[in-house]
Motif scaffolding. Structure first.
Motif, PDB file in Angstrom:
ATOM      1  N   ALA A  41       0.873  -1.175   0.000  1.00  0.00           N
ATOM      2  CA  ALA A  41       0.000   0.000   0.000  1.00  0.00           C
ATOM      3  C   ALA A  41       0.912   1.227   0.000  1.00  0.00           C
ATOM      4  CB  ALA A  41      -0.886  -0.012   1.235  1.00  0.00           C
ATOM      5  N   ILE A  42       0.301   2.391   0.067  1.00  0.00           N
ATOM      6  CA  ILE A  42       1.054   3.634   0.299  1.00  0.00           C
ATOM      7  C   ILE A  42       0.355   4.298   1.470  1.00  0.00           C
ATOM      8  CG2 ILE A  42       1.995   5.733  -0.739  1.00  0.00           C
ATOM      9  CD1 ILE A  42       1.310   4.567  -3.474  1.00  0.00           C
ATOM     10  N   GLY A  43       0.510   3.676   2.667  1.00  0.00           N
ATOM     11  CA  GLY A  43      -0.274   4.135   3.810  1.00  0.00           C
ATOM     12  C   GLY A  43      -1.730   3.731   3.618  1.00  0.00           C
ATOM     13  N   HIS A  44      -2.627   4.561   4.124  1.00  0.00           N
ATOM     14  CA  HIS A  44      -4.059   4.269   4.002  1.00  0.00           C
ATOM     15  C   HIS A  44      -4.511   4.446   2.553  1.00  0.00           C
ATOM     16  CE1 HIS A  44      -5.379   3.759   8.193  1.00  0.00           C
ATOM     17  NE2 HIS A  44      -4.365   4.565   8.501  1.00  0.00           N
ATOM     18  N   LEU A  45      -5.203   3.439   2.015  1.00  0.00           N
ATOM     19  CA  LEU A  45      -5.747   3.501   0.659  1.00  0.00           C
ATOM     20  C   LEU A  45      -7.264   3.677   0.660  1.00  0.00           C
ATOM     21  CD1 LEU A  45      -3.750   0.638  -1.114  1.00  0.00           C
ATOM     22  CD2 LEU A  45      -3.172   3.061  -0.928  1.00  0.00           C
ATOM     23  N   LEU A  46      -7.890   3.423   1.820  1.00  0.00           N
ATOM     24  CA  LEU A  46      -9.355   3.503   1.926  1.00  0.00           C
ATOM     25  C   LEU A  46      -9.725   4.265   3.186  1.00  0.00           C
ATOM     26  CD1 LEU A  46      -9.615  -0.202   1.039  1.00  0.00           C
ATOM     27  CD2 LEU A  46     -11.039   1.444  -0.197  1.00  0.00           C
ATOM     28  N   THR A  81      -4.448   7.848  -4.161  1.00  0.00           N
ATOM     29  CA  THR A  81      -3.738   6.554  -4.186  1.00  0.00           C
ATOM     30  C   THR A  81      -4.604   5.449  -4.789  1.00  0.00           C
ATOM     31  OG1 THR A  81      -4.474   6.164  -1.902  1.00  0.00           O
ATOM     32  CG2 THR A  81      -2.269   7.109  -2.211  1.00  0.00           C
ATOM     33  N   GLU A  82      -5.612   5.830  -5.556  1.00  0.00           N
ATOM     34  CA  GLU A  82      -6.556   4.841  -6.095  1.00  0.00           C
ATOM     35  C   GLU A  82      -5.878   3.868  -7.057  1.00  0.00           C
ATOM     36  OE1 GLU A  82     -11.202   4.749  -7.568  1.00  0.00           O
ATOM     37  OE2 GLU A  82     -10.097   6.634  -7.593  1.00  0.00           O
ATOM     38  N   ALA A  83      -4.859   4.348  -7.795  1.00  0.00           N
ATOM     39  CA  ALA A  83      -4.174   3.462  -8.746  1.00  0.00           C
ATOM     40  C   ALA A  83      -3.493   2.313  -8.014  1.00  0.00           C
ATOM     41  CB  ALA A  83      -3.147   4.262  -9.554  1.00  0.00           C
ATOM     42  N   LEU A  85      -4.425   1.003  -5.140  1.00  0.00           N
ATOM     43  CA  LEU A  85      -5.484   0.114  -4.669  1.00  0.00           C
ATOM     44  C   LEU A  85      -5.924  -0.829  -5.778  1.00  0.00           C
ATOM     45  CD1 LEU A  85      -7.540  -0.741  -2.500  1.00  0.00           C
ATOM     46  CD2 LEU A  85      -9.042   1.076  -3.340  1.00  0.00           C
ATOM     47  N   LYS A  86      -6.092  -0.303  -6.973  1.00  0.00           N
ATOM     48  CA  LYS A  86      -6.511  -1.135  -8.109  1.00  0.00           C
ATOM     49  C   LYS A  86      -5.477  -2.212  -8.410  1.00  0.00           C
ATOM     50  CE  LYS A  86      -9.461   2.317 -10.364  1.00  0.00           C
ATOM     51  NZ  LYS A  86      -9.619   3.231 -11.529  1.00  0.00           N
ATOM     52  N   LEU A  87      -4.186  -1.880  -8.285  1.00  0.00           N
ATOM     53  CA  LEU A  87      -3.132  -2.880  -8.493  1.00  0.00           C
ATOM     54  C   LEU A  87      -3.265  -3.999  -7.467  1.00  0.00           C
ATOM     55  CD1 LEU A  87      -0.366  -3.947  -9.571  1.00  0.00           C
ATOM     56  CD2 LEU A  87       0.716  -2.455  -7.873  1.00  0.00           C
ATOM     57  N   LEU A  88      -3.432  -3.646  -6.189  1.00  0.00           N
ATOM     58  CA  LEU A  88      -3.534  -4.675  -5.155  1.00  0.00           C
ATOM     59  C   LEU A  88      -4.768  -5.553  -5.358  1.00  0.00           C
ATOM     60  CD1 LEU A  88      -2.432  -2.695  -1.952  1.00  0.00           C
ATOM     61  CD2 LEU A  88      -1.100  -4.317  -3.300  1.00  0.00           C
ATOM     62  N   LEU A  89      -5.871  -4.948  -5.780  1.00  0.00           N
ATOM     63  CA  LEU A  89      -7.076  -5.744  -6.039  1.00  0.00           C
ATOM     64  C   LEU A  89      -6.832  -6.765  -7.149  1.00  0.00           C
ATOM     65  CD1 LEU A  89      -9.905  -3.038  -5.824  1.00  0.00           C
ATOM     66  CD2 LEU A  89      -9.127  -4.618  -4.059  1.00  0.00           C
ATOM     67  N   ARG A  90      -6.099  -6.338  -8.204  1.00  0.00           N
ATOM     68  CA  ARG A  90      -5.773  -7.273  -9.288  1.00  0.00           C
ATOM     69  C   ARG A  90      -4.905  -8.414  -8.785  1.00  0.00           C
ATOM     70  NH1 ARG A  90      -4.651  -2.615 -12.347  1.00  0.00           N
ATOM     71  NH2 ARG A  90      -2.421  -3.112 -12.348  1.00  0.00           N
ATOM     72  N   LEU A  91      -3.915  -8.086  -7.955  1.00  0.00           N
ATOM     73  CA  LEU A  91      -3.009  -9.116  -7.437  1.00  0.00           C
ATOM     74  C   LEU A  91      -3.746 -10.080  -6.505  1.00  0.00           C
ATOM     75  CD1 LEU A  91       0.185  -6.953  -6.702  1.00  0.00           C
ATOM     76  CD2 LEU A  91      -0.205  -8.471  -8.655  1.00  0.00           C
ATOM     77  N   GLU A 111      -2.602  -2.988  10.949  1.00  0.00           N
ATOM     78  CA  GLU A 111      -3.654  -3.993  10.870  1.00  0.00           C
ATOM     79  C   GLU A 111      -4.872  -3.434  10.134  1.00  0.00           C
ATOM     80  OE1 GLU A 111      -4.342  -8.015  11.753  1.00  0.00           O
ATOM     81  OE2 GLU A 111      -2.576  -6.754  12.093  1.00  0.00           O
ATOM     82  N   LEU A 112      -5.196  -2.163  10.420  1.00  0.00           N
ATOM     83  CA  LEU A 112      -6.365  -1.535   9.806  1.00  0.00           C
ATOM     84  C   LEU A 112      -6.173  -1.357   8.296  1.00  0.00           C
ATOM     85  CD1 LEU A 112      -9.123  -0.197  10.504  1.00  0.00           C
ATOM     86  CD2 LEU A 112      -7.893   1.986  10.549  1.00  0.00           C
ATOM     87  N   ILE A 113      -4.983  -0.914   7.898  1.00  0.00           N
ATOM     88  CA  ILE A 113      -4.709  -0.688   6.468  1.00  0.00           C
ATOM     89  C   ILE A 113      -4.916  -1.969   5.670  1.00  0.00           C
ATOM     90  CG2 ILE A 113      -2.823  -0.226   4.823  1.00  0.00           C
ATOM     91  CD1 ILE A 113      -1.786   1.844   6.902  1.00  0.00           C
ATOM     92  N   PHE A 114      -4.352  -3.079   6.165  1.00  0.00           N
ATOM     93  CA  PHE A 114      -4.483  -4.355   5.448  1.00  0.00           C
ATOM     94  C   PHE A 114      -5.934  -4.844   5.454  1.00  0.00           C
ATOM     95  CE2 PHE A 114      -4.777  -8.941   5.297  1.00  0.00           C
ATOM     96  CZ  PHE A 114      -4.019  -9.245   4.185  1.00  0.00           C
ATOM     97  N   ASN A 115      -6.579  -4.794   6.611  1.00  0.00           N
ATOM     98  CA  ASN A 115      -7.933  -5.341   6.714  1.00  0.00           C
ATOM     99  C   ASN A 115      -8.923  -4.582   5.844  1.00  0.00           C
ATOM    100  OD1 ASN A 115      -7.217  -7.430   8.391  1.00  0.00           O
ATOM    101  ND2 ASN A 115      -7.678  -6.326  10.279  1.00  0.00           N
ATOM    102  N   TYR A 116      -8.746  -3.287   5.719  1.00  0.00           N
ATOM    103  CA  TYR A 116      -9.634  -2.510   4.846  1.00  0.00           C
ATOM    104  C   TYR A 116      -9.429  -2.912   3.375  1.00  0.00           C
ATOM    105  CZ  TYR A 116     -11.642   0.740   8.281  1.00  0.00           C
ATOM    106  OH  TYR A 116     -12.360   1.294   9.305  1.00  0.00           O
ATOM    107  N   ILE A 117      -8.169  -3.150   3.006  1.00  0.00           N
ATOM    108  CA  ILE A 117      -7.900  -3.602   1.628  1.00  0.00           C
ATOM    109  C   ILE A 117      -8.553  -4.958   1.376  1.00  0.00           C
ATOM    110  CG2 ILE A 117      -6.084  -4.327   0.021  1.00  0.00           C
ATOM    111  CD1 ILE A 117      -4.235  -2.272   1.454  1.00  0.00           C
ATOM    112  N   ALA A 118      -8.373  -5.862   2.340  1.00  0.00           N
ATOM    113  CA  ALA A 118      -8.951  -7.205   2.187  1.00  0.00           C
ATOM    114  C   ALA A 118     -10.479  -7.148   2.160  1.00  0.00           C
ATOM    115  CB  ALA A 118      -8.472  -8.100   3.330  1.00  0.00           C
ATOM    116  N   GLN A 119     -11.055  -6.296   3.003  1.00  0.00           N
ATOM    117  CA  GLN A 119     -12.514  -6.149   3.041  1.00  0.00           C
ATOM    118  C   GLN A 119     -13.031  -5.587   1.715  1.00  0.00           C
ATOM    119  OE1 GLN A 119     -14.028  -3.845   6.386  1.00  0.00           O
ATOM    120  NE2 GLN A 119     -15.831  -3.190   5.206  1.00  0.00           N
ATOM    121  N   HIS A 120     -12.356  -4.561   1.197  1.00  0.00           N
ATOM    122  CA  HIS A 120     -12.776  -3.935  -0.053  1.00  0.00           C
ATOM    123  C   HIS A 120     -12.673  -4.929  -1.222  1.00  0.00           C
ATOM    124  CE1 HIS A 120     -13.662  -0.556  -2.664  1.00  0.00           C
ATOM    125  NE2 HIS A 120     -12.606  -0.832  -3.412  1.00  0.00           N
ATOM    126  N   ALA A 121     -11.673  -5.792  -1.153  1.00  0.00           N
ATOM    127  CA  ALA A 121     -11.482  -6.795  -2.213  1.00  0.00           C
ATOM    128  C   ALA A 121     -12.393  -8.007  -2.035  1.00  0.00           C
ATOM    129  CB  ALA A 121     -10.025  -7.258  -2.222  1.00  0.00           C
TER     130      ALA A 121
END
Length: 862
Positions: A41-46, A81-83, A85-91, A111-121
């Protein structure tokens, strides 16, 4: 072949992981080998967003839509930082990725940064946790051999989400409720509140209130001048029986509160002989600890005037762009215990030896002797003060990296220099002093003299002379049993001073230490090491307070505005201490720590937060602006319309018999009751300082009541509505002296001192000087001195329009009659420097910050 996707919090950490594990190919923003895909990530993405069905647009906030407590929270991408986020969702959704590794920072926010990414995906793949407190290659490899399960991290994950959702609920509902309350009488009056922002503001309002209410007290000090066989020295009288300040914060052993007693002591001792007793003690001083972000921001503000935001920006650039500093958003001041080899390599880089071309050789040359000394003397050893895993949370202290500096800007170089010198100094031995205390006793009265001699500079050598300024040298020697003579006893009068206003440096310290005075031991322990906000957020909190016009920056001082005082009156009147005291943060931290330990459930915590949110809104609904309790009184002057009684309320001075009222806050300035009394009695008051225009710039103005009893600004321009000058009768005005241009009388008129020939159709002189210049009031007696002798006394409260800093100057009259500044002569710092004594124009009355309008008057509507 299946692979694990490793998601770090920052690109630099992803690169470190790839290097440590080895065998990776670099793609655009990720690394890949046969076993792993590594990205970051680049810090918080969501961020949390209000579900659409609960959203109410700004300008339509009302109590009808409050409280907002949605059954679930939506996540929305952060646009910049939306670009990524889109990369991580693809991966995450790649078919060959069968599990994820959370390699974000070891802490609640990671923990929050990762969990939000996982939740969004909408991830359903297994997750493991990498927990690192050190970034050495071996520590990373060891971390991968002991990955934790998602179940082990559930408590931390729950606490992270609860903290985020709670801040959202309190911030959104508190802000909308207070805004709705303040907008009841019309308009849209945005009133932001927050769990950290508002207690921080409360600290500043409380300090400013103490300053405003402060009444100086006079005290006296006695200093003896003693002669001995080989010279002269000085000593200050002190009370040997003094045991502490008790309830008087201004009490000191060397202060006398009775002038008669002080004068008697002076007469008792002058000309008399004295005996001398000396005691010398060795003393040592360790170097300061390594920097965390808050201590770095504090010192950069004190030394260079950098704002907390500017320091964070520079540190981020040194970390991300130049790669010469470690991660700056840290609250730790120690290094991992396995970092000794890395420190040795960093010191080797600072020697400049073996560093490639293109680096800043002059900068490294300053550090080379000290780096060599540390390496040669083998001072990098086990030391819990420096290397201590127990004192590290998500990140370790800020230190230089293995990258040599190159192409740094001047501000970047200043900050880099601070970090490198602190890094070098921490490995040096303590500075050693010899402190001599001499007591000279005359007629039984003690006078103390202290001398401090640097015996061994130790770590101070890294800083050169800059760390030794102000050190006292050797005392004039007195022989054993020698009698000295009291040549003089100087009696000086002083006054106590109010507490200093907060600068960013001192405010950061106050935020960091908030909660240390709590009575509740558990809450105090929960706040330990945390305070208000985090190192990463404190700078933004201060900037938010400035942007919302709760604070103004004046030079290095931060001043709470009338809006800030109004908010504190509102919250205290509504009885919502949760939003003004650090206890709320302390209670949250205590409960979140219990949740991390599995002792409290997420649902239980959020039910309590929802109940508190409902209470905040309910309290705001209960009152009207006229019924907010507070320290309000009645005016002595009756209403100009009906003769009725006027009472002060939360927002107004309101007549009880008719509709006449006056707003308490006008142009960012809050009126005192005494000022309104004067306005109603004289129908005119001023010039007054402290008004602010829409750009936040200060201005001065006269307030007067017009024929309809409505207040309006009068800027004292002396012109009619059509731009023609009005005739003014100055015959009843007191003359302050002769005009330096034409010899006629100079009188006070509105915002200015003017020549009597400067007004009316036949004006033939343009002499004018402001009654307030750069926020410094020019009293009539000072204008008399200026006209008579060509110079005022030294005036100390001018405020630069450019830097907003205070300065002292004389007003002087030039040969052509113009008024300008002459700056105070100072002793030269070096023999080569000459004292400054220049004359500069003060400019027009507008230099004092006065806004102007064509008619010279402007009606006040709110």
């Amino acid at each position: 072949m299946s692979k694990k996707l490793i998601i770090a919090e920052k690109p630099s950490v992803a690169a470190d992981i790839a290097r440590a594990l080895g065998g990776f190919a670099k793609h655009d923003d990720y690394f890949e080998n046969d076993t792993y895909v590594v990205s970051s990530a680049i810090g918080h993405l969501l961020e949390l967003a209000c579900p659409e069905e609960y959203e109410v647009k700004r300008g339509k906030w009302s109590f009808a839509h409050l409280p907002v407590i949605p059954p679930h929270f939506a996540l929305q991408p952060i646009q910049k930082t939306e670009a990524r986020l889109k990369l991580l969702l693809r991966l995450i959704k790649r078919k060959d990725v069968d599990s994820l590794v959370n390699a974000c920072d070891a802490g609640r926010e990671g923990e929050l940064i990762f969990n939000y990414i996982a939740q969004h995906a909408q991830n359903s793949k297994p997750v493991e946790r990498l927990w690192l407190q050190s970034m050495t290659p071996q520590a990373i490899r060891d971390g991968f051999s002991t990955l934790r399960s998602a179940r082990e991290m559930q408590g931390l994950a729950d606490a992270a989400v609860c903290r985020s959702e709670s801040d959202w609920l309190v911030g959104i509902n508190g802000t909308r409720a207070m805004t709705a309350f303040n907008s009841k009488t019309g308009g849209f009056h945005l009133t932001t509140v927050g769990r950290v922002q508002t207690p921080t503001l409360a600290l500043m309002v409380e300090r400013e209130d103490r300053i405003r209410k402060f009444e100086p007290r006079t005290y006296w000090e006695l200093e003896g001048v003693f002669s001995c066989a080989v010279g002269v020295y000085r000593g200050k009288w002190f009370d040997e029986k003094f045991k502490g300040k008790d309830d008087d914060e201004h009490a000191r052993a060397d202060r006398l509160w009775d002038e008669a007693r002080a004068a008697a002591l002076q007469q008792k001792c002058v000309g008399k002989g004295g005996s001398v007793k000396e005691e010398a003690k060795a003393s040592s001083q360790l170097s300061p600890l390594l920097y965390d972000l808050t201590s770095l921001q504090r010192e950069a503000n004190s030394r260079f005037g950098f704002s907390a935001k500017a320091t964070l920006g520079l540190a981020q650039a040194l970390y991300e762009k130049h790669k010469v500093l470690t991660y700056p958003r840290t609250d730790a001041r120690a290094l991992p215990e396995d970092y000794r080899d890395t420190v040795g390599a960093t010191l080797a880089m600072l020697t400049g030896e073996g560093v490639g071309k293109g680096h800043d050789e002059a900068t490294l040359a300053r550090y080379a002797p000290f780096a060599h000394q540390i390496l040669t003397a083998q001072w990098v050893g086990p030391n819990k003060r420096i290397f201590n895993n127990a004192k590290i949370s998500d990140h370790f202290a800020i230190i230089p990296t293995l990258q040599a500096p190159r192409h740094l800007s001047e501000p970047e170089l200043k900050l880099y220099d601070m970090v490198v010198k602190r890094f070098l100094a921490v490995f040096y031995p303590a500075a050693e002093y010899l402190i001599t205390t001499r007591i000279t006793r005359v007629e039984g009265e003690p006078f103390k003299t202290e001398g401090k001699v640097l015996v061994n500079p130790g770590w101070l050598a890294v800083y050169g002379r800059e760390a030794q300024e102000g050190e006292e040298g050797n005392l004039v020697a007195v022989q054993p049993k020698e009698r000295v003579k009291t040549d003089e006893v100087v009696l000086s009068e002083h006054q106590t001073r109010p507490p200093a206003r907060y600068s960013e440096a001192t405010l950061l310290s106050a935020m960091e230490g908030a909660g240390k005075t709590m009575d509740d031991e558990e809450l105090r322990a929960a706040m330990a090491g945390r305070g208000l906000g985090t190192p990463a957020t404190r700078a933004q909190i201060i900037e938010n307070l400035l942007a919302e016009q709760y604070l103004h920056r004046e030079g290095r001082e931060l001043l709470p505005t009338a809006k800030a005082f109004s908010l504190m009156t509102l919250l205290n009147g509504l009885g919502i201490p949760e939003l003004t005291a650090p206890e709320l943060t302390g209670e949250w931290e205590w409960k979140l720590a219990r949740m991390e330990a599995g002792e409290m459930s997420r649902s239980e915590f959020m039910q309590e937060i929802a109940a508190m949110t409902e209470r905040i809104v309910a309290r705001a609904k209960t009152y009207d602006s006229d019924t907010i309790p507070g320290d309000f009184g009645e005016l002595a002057t009756p209403c100009p319309k009906c003769g009725g009684l006027i009472k002060e309320t939360y927002k107004k001075f309101q007549c009880q018999g008719c509709d006449f009222s006056l707003w308490k806050i006008v142009a960012g300035r809050q009126f005192e009751a005494a000022e309104i009394d004067e306005l109603l009695t004289q129908r005119r008051i001023g010039p007054l300082t402290g008004f602010r225009n829409k750009m936040g710039r200060p201005f001065n103005a006269i307030i007067q009541l017009n024929a309809e009893n409505s207040p309006e600004f009068d800027f004292g321009q002396g012109s009619g509505g059509d731009g023609t000058a009005e005739a003014v009768d100055f015959s009843q005005h007191e003359s302050l002296g002769a005009c330096p241009k034409c010899g006629a009388r100079v009188v006070a008129h509105g915002m200015s001192y003017v020549c009597e020939r400067s007004q009316g159709p036949a004006k033939n002189c343009d002499f004018r000087s402001g009654t307030i210049i750069l926020q410094q009031a020019i009293e009539p007696d000072q204008m008399q001195k200026l006209l008579r002798s060509g110079r005022t006394d030294l005036l100390k409260d001018f405020v630069s329009a450019r830097t907003r800093r205070k300065f002292s100057a004389y007003l002087v009259r030039a040969a052509d009659g113009k008024v300008g500044f002459e700056f105070e002569k100072r002793e030269p710092r070096t023999p080569a420097r000459k004292p400054r004594a220049t004359v500069e124009k003060t400019g027009s009355p507008d230099a004092a910050g006065a806004a102007t309008v064509s008619s010279g008057r402007k009606k006040i509507t709110s």
